[in-house]
Design a protein around this motif. Structure first.
Motif, short mmCIF file in Angstrom:
data_model
loop_
_atom_site.label_atom_id
_atom_site.label_comp_id
_atom_site.label_asym_id
_atom_site.label_seq_id
_atom_site.Cartn_x
_atom_site.Cartn_y
_atom_site.Cartn_z
N UNK A 190 3.33 19.20 -0.43
CA UNK A 190 2.24 18.22 -0.41
C UNK A 190 2.89 16.84 -0.34
N UNK A 191 2.11 15.84 -0.03
CA UNK A 191 2.69 14.51 0.16
C UNK A 191 2.97 13.82 -1.17
N UNK A 192 4.02 13.02 -1.17
CA UNK A 192 4.37 12.17 -2.31
C UNK A 192 4.91 10.85 -1.77
N UNK A 193 5.15 9.91 -2.71
CA UNK A 193 5.89 8.70 -2.36
C UNK A 193 7.34 8.92 -2.73
N UNK A 194 8.25 8.32 -1.96
CA UNK A 194 9.67 8.54 -2.24
C UNK A 194 10.45 7.26 -1.94
N UNK A 195 11.55 7.06 -2.69
CA UNK A 195 12.36 5.86 -2.48
C UNK A 195 13.78 6.12 -2.95
N UNK A 196 14.72 5.34 -2.41
CA UNK A 196 16.08 5.34 -2.96
C UNK A 196 16.36 3.92 -3.42
N UNK A 220 0.86 -1.20 0.00
CA UNK A 220 0.00 0.00 0.00
C UNK A 220 0.89 1.24 0.00
N UNK A 221 1.62 1.41 -1.09
CA UNK A 221 2.51 2.57 -1.20
C UNK A 221 2.10 3.48 -2.35
N UNK A 222 1.04 3.07 -3.05
CA UNK A 222 0.56 3.90 -4.15
C UNK A 222 -0.14 5.14 -3.63
N UNK A 223 -0.87 4.98 -2.53
CA UNK A 223 -1.69 6.11 -2.07
C UNK A 223 -0.85 7.30 -1.60
N UNK A 224 0.45 7.09 -1.39
CA UNK A 224 1.31 8.22 -1.03
C UNK A 224 1.27 9.29 -2.13
N UNK A 225 0.95 8.83 -3.36
CA UNK A 225 0.98 9.77 -4.49
C UNK A 225 -0.37 9.87 -5.21
N UNK A 226 -1.39 9.15 -4.75
CA UNK A 226 -2.68 9.21 -5.44
C UNK A 226 -3.34 10.58 -5.24
N UNK A 227 -3.94 11.08 -6.31
CA UNK A 227 -4.64 12.37 -6.29
C UNK A 227 -3.77 13.51 -5.77
N UNK A 228 -2.76 13.78 -6.57
CA UNK A 228 -1.82 14.85 -6.24
C UNK A 228 -2.50 16.20 -6.05
N UNK A 243 -5.61 10.70 1.34
CA UNK A 243 -4.90 9.55 0.77
C UNK A 243 -5.16 9.37 -0.72
N UNK A 244 -6.26 9.96 -1.21
CA UNK A 244 -6.60 9.80 -2.63
C UNK A 244 -7.23 8.46 -2.93
N UNK A 245 -7.73 7.77 -1.92
CA UNK A 245 -8.28 6.43 -2.14
C UNK A 245 -9.81 6.44 -2.24
N UNK A 246 -10.39 7.60 -2.46
CA UNK A 246 -11.84 7.70 -2.56
C UNK A 246 -12.29 7.66 -4.02
N UNK A 247 -13.60 7.53 -4.20
CA UNK A 247 -14.15 7.54 -5.55
C UNK A 247 -14.11 8.98 -6.08
N UNK A 299 -4.21 16.39 -2.64
CA UNK A 299 -3.16 16.49 -1.62
C UNK A 299 -2.60 17.92 -1.54
N UNK A 300 -2.44 18.52 -2.73
CA UNK A 300 -1.90 19.89 -2.77
C UNK A 300 -2.89 20.90 -2.22
N UNK A 301 -4.15 20.79 -2.63
CA UNK A 301 -5.16 21.75 -2.18
C UNK A 301 -5.38 21.62 -0.66
N UNK A 302 -5.34 20.40 -0.16
CA UNK A 302 -5.53 20.19 1.29
C UNK A 302 -4.45 20.93 2.07
N UNK A 303 -3.23 20.87 1.59
CA UNK A 303 -2.14 21.55 2.31
C UNK A 303 -2.23 23.07 2.13
#
Ligand SMILES: [Zn+2]
Length: 1006
Positions: free
Chosen positions: A775-781, A355-363, A421-425, A366-370
């Motif tokens: 705003x929130x995103x997913x990140x990795x190295x 469940x790491x997709x929602x870190x970036x779902x509905x960018x 989270x961007x997990x809504x309809x 996420x931006x407007x909320x912040x």
């Protein structure tokens, strides 16, 4: 009497001790999981079931004494209370609360997400719900019930401890870890979520077992589900005949014994995973209890039967609240293992379900909320400023408070674990957006009204004929700095003319730069340097002369800067790179761009004299949309079936050298022949600033979208840093966590993704490269020296469940996220990045003023002398300054008395009480100077607002006087010293704030 009670108590204990050896004590906790907005909107949910949950539960609890219920999210309850509940229901609720049969758990407006929420917003939504509960019932929640957020953050237990909670409950953690904890009876522990606060804010934490928060529904004797006698909620309307789909078999003389056997078997299985003989048996699930009557009448019979045969079953069952359960565990007096500041992220349910997709779902959401959150933060402090300066000013206080409240509600609501989270309809995403944007517009109206000060009002009505230049050749703006630090920065105003003259409220020329807009052909970007004290606002005048000035630069006119365009470079023709490097310089950095690729080549940190190779570009993951061919990606889940591929074939570049910023524009084309670019990156390099926090940040904005379906787009930053794939990411902007790369048999890419709320960085011994985010995103190295940020996703799949609920994330929006990139030594970055992240989150508010009614320059300083700055030391952040407008006084005893009077003599909304929250930004030992306890005098700090009369320290959400707050003490297996660094506010208003403390105060001004 006392003695007798003690004797009885001992007797009870000795009986239960004997009993405990064989008999399990089961706490059946009736609950309904009510997602504030997921598949259906709030309104649809209220209509279909949510309203009925509270109506029928209150009625059924009133009917039979043993029955209990826990109420979790406040949004539905508040709507029910305000719009549906009768006087009888309201009276019953108060009664049930008093009897401890109805219990408010968490008490936040929603059950907030833990991965992608910012700490300020998590606190806001908790404060919002707690304020209502305390004001209405005098109730202060003691326990959490975080059963559905997708993973668990280490910040959450800290916040709940600070709010006065006695125990915390989580459920969704990585499947193999939970399995392990179950086997070893380690589902319960004491969590010290903050390494700096340690023991002072630790909290007992219960992890739900593999059955999580829903009742196990499998029945061996029936092909229907069990324990859900009211069936499944129906949308859009409840059925007229009351018959819902999937209602469980009723408990009858035929089914009673098999039901009892099934329940007891499940209880016994679960009991093995815990250290005590108490079993928490959640009874409920999503949208349950809309017909509490049929639920309880069946369960009553079943539970009576089990208790009647308690000896042979070896269990006793009782309806319980969460308090009943935790109290029993607490009384067992066991010692619990301690968990440190590690979190439970990311969360996987199965090997291919990360469940790491929602870190970036509905960018966009996420931006407007912040943005909404930061606007609220600004408006709240401005309202405080206004109320103190103009207590009888023309802005009506109730009107103002209503606008603030609407935005508090909207920002709180979207923190729900299916919101931000961007997990809504899609329709629910639209609902959140509507609530946010409408209340933001409304608050902007309030800001405009507050800036139109009394003297302006008087003149505007008296003198409507002023000799103003044509208004479109002149633009007036007010700029407000919502941070309690003095700042120098630049703002960007979109204008229509290529020349401009900017002056401040003293009539002095202000440095500015103008250039063709990066976004729109018709517009120009005007950058203005602003210098503002903490919580200070100033007025600026922008004039657009139609002819060039003869006096050269002395007249301060700025005109459109030159755009230098470079030849487009095709990836296929890249040969040797790094031969033709073009420098872009400022006081902190030398950036080199490679003319053979049009990409960034390296950055030299001019303080440390260290050069780091850095390349930045866009890559894409190709998601699988067919469930029949492999694992898919959706709203929640990210599955990298293949490695990411380069998302472009050619790159174009433009550079605009300037006096305030130098701007580098890069455009990435999917195909060489494409006319339109697919991705863009604008990098702004501030020039001429000595302030390191400004000079050391590279302001980048990215343009992308609509994406091609089933693409997940990442910004990849590849460097020469030797980080061994270790990345540091934040928990909710509160603390940084170290993430070492983990190799899994399957799905390693997805499972190494982490949420980034405000910051992520990679480093080696000499340098740290940090990315700060608004705003929130997913990140990795995923590779040496590499950091990738997932910025946007557009997905579609044919999974039936996803299609049925419209949860495939076919998000065709265009997004423009911003990151600030900072490079420096690890020590230098440690001092700058926390503050930097707040500079990004709380950029100055720029408010255009419509039609000024008189020329205001030269003649007077516009409200100048009265807007005194409010300034904190750089390691302390003014997290919140607000007038909550609650109807309760600071004394708990008095408040309860008022409530018992039934509203008579109830206090009015308090417009004089100011809620102040200050937080220490550093971890212990993080910096030799800044990571120390810091003493401030609140009277001195706040004198820019007014004269402080009284200060009272409160719990995080304001409901407790801190000196009354006693939380349960849980024994631990570790013998740690209680090194409490907590000191109260002194009588002369001095307070010492230690690393990572968050301190909340009520302040009254004279
Ligand atoms: Zn949920």
């Amino acid at each position: 009497m006392k003695g007798l009670f003690l004797f009885l108590g001992l007797l009870c204990v000795s009986v239960s001790r004997n009993d405990a050896q064989e008999r399990l004590q089961v706490f059946v906790i009736p609950h309904s999981h009510m997602d504030v907005g997921w598949v259906y909107t709030v309104q649809e949910s209220m209509h279909a079931y949510a309203s009925n949950v509270y109506t029928t539960v209150v009625e059924e609890l009133s009917r039979v004494k043993d029955r209990k219920f826990i109420a979790v999210e406040q949004e539905f309850f508040r709507l029910w209370w305000d719009t549906t509940a009768s006087q009888w229901h309201k009276k019953q609720v108060r009664q049930l609360l008093q009897e401890g049969r109805l219990e408010f758990i968490i008490g936040g407006q929603v059950m907030h997400d833990e991965a992608v929420t910012d700490i300020d917003d998590a606190i806001l939504q908790l404060t919002e719900g707690h304020g209502f509960l305390y004001e209405t019932f005098g109730v202060r929640p003691h326990f959490s019930w975080h059963v559905d957020p997708f993973g668990a953050s280490a910040t959450t237990p800290v916040l709940f401890a600070l709010a006065g909670f006695d125990a915390h409950l989580i459920s969704r953690i990585d499947y193999d870890l939970k399995d392990d904890m179950q086997k070893n009876k380690k589902l319960q522990f004491v969590w010290r979520g903050s390494s700096s606060l340690g023991r002072t804010q630790d909290i007992f934490t219960h992890t739900m077992d593999q059955y999580s928060y829903c009742t196990p529904s499998y029945l061996p004797f029936s092909n229907r589900s069990g324990f859900y006698w009211n069936g499944v909620a129906m949308f859009p309307d409840p059925p007229k005949d009351g018959v819902y789909p999937n209602m469980s078999l009723p408990v009858t003389k035929d089914t009673l014994e098999p039901y009892a056997q099934t329940m007891v078997k499940n209880i016994k299985q679960r009991a093995q995973w815990f250290q005590t003989n108490h079993v928490l048996w959640p009874w409920g699930c999503d949208k349950q209890f809309y017909n509490a009557s049929v639920q309880f009448t069946n369960m009553d019979v079943l539970m009576n039967y089990i208790n009647k045969h308690s000896e042979e079953f070896g269990v006793t069952v009782q309806y319980a609240t969460l308090k009943d359960y935790f109290q029993a565990v607490h009384q067992s007096n066991l010692s619990w293992e301690v968990r440190g500041s590690q979190d439970f992220l990311p969360y996987s349910t199965e090997p291919f379900q990360a469940w790491t997709g929602f870190y970036a779902s509905r960018n966009v959401l996420k931006g407007v909320a912040r943005r909404a959150s930061s606007l609220l933060h600004s408006a709240e402090s401005l309202f405080v400023r206004y109320r103190i300066r103009y207590p009888d000013g023309p802005v009506q206080k109730e009107w103002a408070l209503d606008k603030l409240k609407a935005l508090r509600w909207a920002v709180s609501e979207v923190q729900h674990h299916d919101g931000i989270t961007g997990t809504e309809s899609p329709k629910v995403a639209d609902m959140y957006m509507d609530h946010l944007t409408q209340s933001m517009m409304s608050v902007e109206e309030l800001l405009a009204a507050m800036f139109l000060l009394p003297q302006d009002l008087a003149i505007s009505s008296a003198n409507t004929e002023s000799k103003e230049p044509s208004s479109d050749l002149e633009q007036h703006i007010i700029v407000y700095n919502p941070l309690a630090w003095n700042i120098t920065t630049y703002i960007n105003v979109s204008v229509k003319y290529p020349m401009a003259l900017v002056s401040d409220d003293n009539g002095l020329a202000v440095p500015a730069q103008i250039q063709p807009s990066a976004e729109s052909v018709a517009d120009y970007d005007l950058f203005i340097v602003v210098e503002l004290g903490g919580l200070q606002y100033r007025k600026y005048l922008i004039q657009f002369p139609q002819s060039k000035c003869n006096k050269g630069s002395s007249c301060g006119l700025t005109h459109a800067a030159r755009v230098v365009t470079f030849e487009t470079r095709n990836v296929s023709k890249w040969k040797k790179t790094g031969r033709r490097l073009l420098p872009v310089l400022n006081e902190c950095y030398k950036l080199l761009f490679d003319q053979e690729t049009n990409l960034l080549h390296s950055i030299t940190d001019r303080f440390e004299k260290r050069k780091v190779r850095i390349r930045q570009d866009f890559w894409e993951y190709e998601a699988n949309g067919d469930v029949h061919t492999g694992p898919i990606s959706d709203n929640y889940i990210f599955t990298a079936n293949e490695l990411a591929v380069l998302a472009y074939k050619s790159v174009a570049m433009q550079i605009i050298p300037g006096k305030i910023i130098s701007e580098v524009r890069q455009y990435f084309y999917r195909e060489e022949s494409d006319k339109n670019y697919t991705y863009s990156m604008i990098t702004r390099v501030p020039v001429g600033f000595k302030d390191r926090i400004l000079c050391q940040r590279l302001d980048q904005s990215y343009g992308m979208g609509p994406l091609v379906v089933n693409k997940e787009a990442v910004l990849r930053t590849t460097t020469s840093l030797s980080n061994n794939r270790t990345i540091y990411t934040d928990n909710n902007g509160y603390q940084m966590l170290k993430r070492e790369y983990k190799q899994y048999i399957n799905n390693s890419v997805s499972r190494n993704y982490y949420p980034m709320v405000r910051e992520a960085y990679i480093e080696d011994d000499s340098s740290r490269l940090a990315l700060l985010s608004e705003r929130a995103h997913g990140v990795a190295s995923l590779g040496q020296g590499q950091m990738e940020v997932m910025l946007h996703r557009r997905l579609w799949n044919n999974q039936e469940w996803n299609l049925g609920y419209n949860l495939t994330l076919n998000d065709s929006s265009v997004v423009q996220p911003v990151l600030w990139m900072m490079l420096g030594s690890p020590a230098a970055m440690a001092t700058l990045s926390q503050q930097g992240a707040l500079y990004l989150q709380h950029r100055p508010v720029v408010l255009p003023i419509d039609k000024p009614q008189r020329p205001w320059i030269v003649r007077e300083r516009w409200d100048g002398p009265t807007v005194q700055p409010v300034v904190l030391p750089p390691n302390l952040h003014l997290q919140y300054l607000s007038i909550p407008g609650w109807c309760y006084g600071p004394s708990h005893v008095q408040h309860l008395q008022n409530l018992n009077l039934g509203g008579e003599g109830k206090p009015e909304k308090d417009f004089d009480r100011v809620l102040l929250r200050i937080t220490h930004l550093f971890e212990e030992g993080e910096d030799p100077v800044l990571a120390k306890p810091t003493t401030i005098n609140l009277k001195e700090v706040m004198q820019g607002l007014g004269e402080v009369k009284t200060v009272q320290e409160r719990s995080l959400t304001g409901t407790w006087d801190i000196s009354d707050l006693q939380r349960w003490n849980w024994r631990t297996t570790e013998n740690t010293e209680n090194s409490s660094s907590f000191t109260h506010v002194t009588t002369d208003f001095s307070v010492t704030i230690s690393p990572k403390q968050i301190r909340t105060f009520f302040i009254y001004f004279k």
